[in-house]
Design a protein around this motif. Structure first.
Motif, PDB file in Angstrom:
ATOM      1  N   LEU A   1       0.834  -1.208   0.000  1.00  0.00           N
ATOM      2  CA  LEU A   1       0.000   0.000   0.000  1.00  0.00           C
ATOM      3  C   LEU A   1       0.867   1.255   0.000  1.00  0.00           C
ATOM      4  N   PRO A   2       0.346   2.342  -0.606  1.00  0.00           N
ATOM      5  CA  PRO A   2       1.083   3.610  -0.606  1.00  0.00           C
ATOM      6  C   PRO A   2       1.310   4.122   0.824  1.00  0.00           C
ATOM      7  N   ALA A   3       2.257   5.051   0.938  1.00  0.00           N
ATOM      8  CA  ALA A   3       2.754   5.487   2.243  1.00  0.00           C
ATOM      9  C   ALA A   3       1.685   6.006   3.196  1.00  0.00           C
ATOM     10  N   ARG A   4       0.675   6.712   2.691  1.00  0.00           N
ATOM     11  CA  ARG A   4      -0.283   7.346   3.595  1.00  0.00           C
ATOM     12  C   ARG A   4      -1.300   6.375   4.198  1.00  0.00           C
ATOM     13  N   CYS A   5      -1.435   5.198   3.608  1.00  0.00           N
ATOM     14  CA  CYS A   5      -2.425   4.245   4.103  1.00  0.00           C
ATOM     15  C   CYS A   5      -2.070   3.830   5.526  1.00  0.00           C
ATOM     16  N   PRO A   6      -3.087   3.763   6.418  1.00  0.00           N
ATOM     17  CA  PRO A   6      -2.804   3.447   7.815  1.00  0.00           C
ATOM     18  C   PRO A   6      -2.161   2.072   7.950  1.00  0.00           C
TER      19      PRO A   6
ATOM     20  N   PHE B   1      -1.495  -0.874  10.540  1.00  0.00           N
ATOM     21  CA  PHE B   1      -2.091  -1.264  11.811  1.00  0.00           C
ATOM     22  C   PHE B   1      -1.045  -1.731  12.795  1.00  0.00           C
TER      23      PHE B   1
END
Lengths: 498, 290
Positions: B27-32, B34
């Motif tokens: 996933l791209p950097a901004r995706c949370p 967990f």
């Protein structure tokens, strides 16, 4: 590019609308113009044939007919002709060509019926024949109300459009646009357009818009846009400024945490430029020629303000050529894009480069895009949502065969294609944004890591003047896990096929 | 849609494709990303989220405090109402690893948080029974009178709305956008208040007087106890009261529009209650300026 720049809905809508409307109207206009010119030419043929090298001077041009058009505007258009007049050695041939060009210019403003040109002699002076020209123009009606239905890329909509033409007598136009659609749930736009310096090839456009667009089908949200645009178009270039408030809202119950993290308000304030050189014989089903398109956008950088800062660059190319005279043709296309994070603001308020948001990132895949994949089905995916990427490259090749008994004249073809794409997200951007360059170069390297995702297939293509229809049988050959490929039949309807 | 039976040869063919499958794209950097603990999505600043400080919204703070009372480990995530499945914060995502296609993300809206805490939290032995009629009456006082006065003070007092509500809830780099958002928020607050005060007219004196009465009643019920209703540990009612008293005591109200602040300061036991919770559960939080 339609499928990837989802932030400028109105722009997309307009692009989707224009070709259809224009092509119909233009065809009619051109037909009439051709008839008019033929008459005029017949009358002049003898004169010209015998006297094409006759030295002349344009003595007067009389414009008949304009009621609402400003005199100064008309005069400005004519100035060029008189400018030509000063050149020594003007022949009858030159003068006629120049006057016809004038007629074309008048027509290009889109406010007149096709003009007609009459020429008479006004005696002789200094060994030159003096020409008296008369151009008859008739203004089109000032108000146009239009409504109908549109087909965009896998989208249907109904619209209403009101235009106030030639508003201040200088070919300015003000138009209002309202639409309701399947994807663009609602759109409102007010657009003002005027030629600059009485030049129909140089336009200034200002518009304000508001729209709600559904991204539920691939990323569980709606986007509400409210914004304005100021731009200049000249020839193959278009440049301008866009300020738009985006609101990501109405998340679906199963929305991913990525969509939830990006929900809410953000403002994009950006300068952009596009360059298009299109030498294809037909943009829906090209059989010959080439096209290059380059788009650049800088948002939030320096004093631009807003909440997002990036440089977004996209390049698209396509080439098509017939094979012999068999009616078989091939086309190939390659395109790519990069979203480069920039620092936001200046001075004390300067913020380091931030990772991109879902509504700024590129999307890839779909029946009009990379076939054999679902819409926006390529690239990173979080849960049920395709969240897009910051770097992409995509390419494809098609071969078109005319249908037996139908022939190559009809816009109906059998096609076989192979196409591929790769969409990658920037990784590991630190809070201070010090590692932007390495992060971007890693993403670029990742594009070449292994084969791109590939699909191939064959099918039927029909290029209706309004939109292109494709029904293909496709199979994915190479994919990334969780990318949404499409096996079997896939129907594509759209304006911008790649 | 009619589903056609797929011939077996076609199925065999289909199953052979794709010929090659690489691992999924990261996933791209901004995706949370967990962590190991659940995330509570609240109105807060990124800095306060990092340090676990109180949210600036009473509904969010109530649950934030209650989770802490229950010694549940969680992190706070700055968010806004658009992100919530119910249209209002807070909500919680309890997923502790990236989700897969099949599993739905476990999103718990605020109205299901109590049940979730019951299931996952330490059971608070000394917690007062919130189902009792008495507790319900006092909860209504907090949720109606105190909340009404809070809404009025924050959104409809001209200086407070400009200096506090605008900054906290309508922050945007473009002032036209934040003005638009503030106008929307104020209209929503006014509408809510008008539902409780029919007649199309809002009298601040009446609203503040109602709140004072509510505070007096709450103060009386607390009496000399440490926690409400004689509990050994703070419970949901303590969290509900703290959510308002802490914010009312610590927000920088305009000096002429701080009626609520003054009202609370009259009740020493409520001030002490706020201090006890703050010191025990939010040690880094801002203390009221006396």
């Amino acid at each position: 590019m339609a499928s990837s720049a989802d932030d400028d809905v109105i722009d997309r809508l307009k692009r989707n609308v224009d070709p259809t409307v224009v092509s119909g109207r233009e065809a009619a206009i051109q037909k009439r113009a051709a008839e008019q010119y033929e008459k005029a030419q017949n009358r002049l043929r003898d004169l010209v044939d015998n006297n094409s090298t006759l030295p002349v001077t344009i003595y007067s041009i009389r414009i008949n007919g304009p009621k609402n058009t400003r005199k100064s505007f008309v005069r400005k258009v004519l100035e060029e002709a008189f400018e030509k007049n000063k050149e020594p050695g003007l022949t009858l041939d030159d003068a006629l060509r120049e006057l016809r060009r004038q007629c074309d210019t008048f027509q290009k403003f889109g406010i007149f019926h096709p003009p007609s040109l009459y020429i008479d002699s006004a005696g002789e002076k200094d060994g030159k024949t003096r020409l008296k020209a008369q151009i008859n123009i008739k203004e089109l009606s000032r108000f146009i109300l239009k409504s109908g239905t549109d087909l965009g890329n896998t989208e249907g909509s109904g619209y209403m459009n009101v235009t106030y033409r030639n508003m201040f007598g200088g070919a300015e136009s003000l138009s209002g646009y309202v639409s309701r659609g399947t994807r663009t749930r609602s759109a409102y736009e007010l657009n003002f357009q005027t030629p600059i310096n009485s030049n129909p090839d140089m336009l200034l456009q200002a518009s304000g818009y508001s729209s709600t667009r559904s991204h539920q089908y691939y990323a569980s949200h709606d986007e509400v846009l409210r914004g304005g645009k100021l731009g200049v178009r000249w020839g193959e270039h278009e440049t301008g400024y866009t300020g738009v408030w985006r609101q990501l809202t109405d998340l679906a119950q199963g929305a991913s945490s990525t969509a939830r993290a990006d929900a809410g308000d953000s403002v994009k304030s950006s300068l952009w430029h596009t360059f298009t050189r299109d030498h294809r014989d037909n943009h829906l089903l090209p059989t010959r020629g080439w096209m290059v398109k380059m788009e650049n956008e800088v948002a939030g950088w320096g004093g631009l303000g807003g909440d997002v800062a990036f440089w977004k660059n996209e390049i698209e190319t396509q080439i098509a050529t017939p094979i012999g005279t068999s009616g078989i043709s091939v086309s190939a296309g390659l395109r790519g894009g990069l979203l480069y994070p920039l620092s936001l603001g200046v001075g004390d308020n300067k913020k380091p480069p931030q990772p991109s948001r879902i509504n700024d990132r590129f999307k890839l895949g779909g029946p009009t895009d990379v076939r054999g994949f679902r819409e926006c089905g390529l690239g990173p995916r979080d849960g049920k949502d395709n969240v897009g990427g910051d770097v992409y490259i995509a390419g494809g090749a098609n071969i078109y065969f005319p249908l037996p008994k139908v022939g190559p004249e009809k816009p109906l073809r059998l096609q076989a294609f192979v196409n591929s794409g790769r969409l990658v997200g920037l990784q590991g951007l630190t809070k201070g944004g010090e590692n932007v360059n390495s992060s971007v170069s890693n993403a670029l390297k990742e594009l070449g890591n292994g084969l791109p995702s590939v699909a191939a297939g064959f099918g039927l293509v029909y290029a209706h003047p309004i939109a292109r229809f494709e029904l293909n049988f496709c199979l994915p050959l190479v994919t990334r896990a969780r990318e949404r490929s499409r096996k079997g039949l896939q129907l594509g309807i759209g304006i911008n096929f790649r | 849609m009619v589903s056609l039976p797929i011939p077996s040869w076609l199925k065999t063919l289909f199953d052979a494709f794709p010929l090659l499958t690489y691992p999924a794209n990261p996933l791209p950097a901004r995706c949370p990303k967990f962590g190991t603990v659940p995330s509570l999505y609240v109105f807060t600043t990124p800095e306060d989220a990092d340090s676990g400080n109180p949210s600036f919204n009473p509904s969010c703070l109530k649950w934030q405090a209650y989770l802490k009372f229950n010694r549940i480990e969680f992190e706070t995530v700055p968010s806004n109402n658009h992100a919530s499945p119910t249209g209002a914060l807070p909500f919680m995502i309890s997923q502790q690893r990236p989700m897969t296609e099949s599993a739905d993300l476990a999103v718990i809206p605020s109205n299901k948080l109590a049940a979730w805490i019951d299931k996952n939290g330490y059971s608070l032995e000394g917690e007062a029974d919130m189902d009792s009629a008495r507790a319900k009456v006092f909860l209504t006082l907090v949720n109606a009178q105190l909340r009404g006065a809070w809404l009025y003070a924050l959104y409809l007092e001209p200086n407070n709305s400009e200096d506090l509500a605008r900054k906290l809830y309508c922050g945007n780099s473009v002032s036209a956008v934040s003005s638009f958002l503030l106008r929307q928020t104020k209209a929503a607050a006014q509408q809510q208040l008008l539902q409780a005060h029919p007649g199309g007219f809002l009298d601040p004196r009446e609203i503040y007087a109602d709140a004072s009465e509510a505070l007096e009643a709450i103060s009386t019920i607390l009496g000399g106890d440490t926690w409400f209703f004689g509990g050994r540990d703070p419970g949901l009612f303590d969290a509900s009261v703290f959510a308002y008293t802490h914010l009312i005591l610590t927000l920088k109200w305009h000096s002429k529009e701080n009626a609520l602040f003054k009202a609370i300061m009259e009740y020493g036991n409520l001030v002490g209650h706020e201090r006890r919770i703050r010191e025990a559960f939010f040690p880094e939080a801002k203390a009221p300026e006396a």
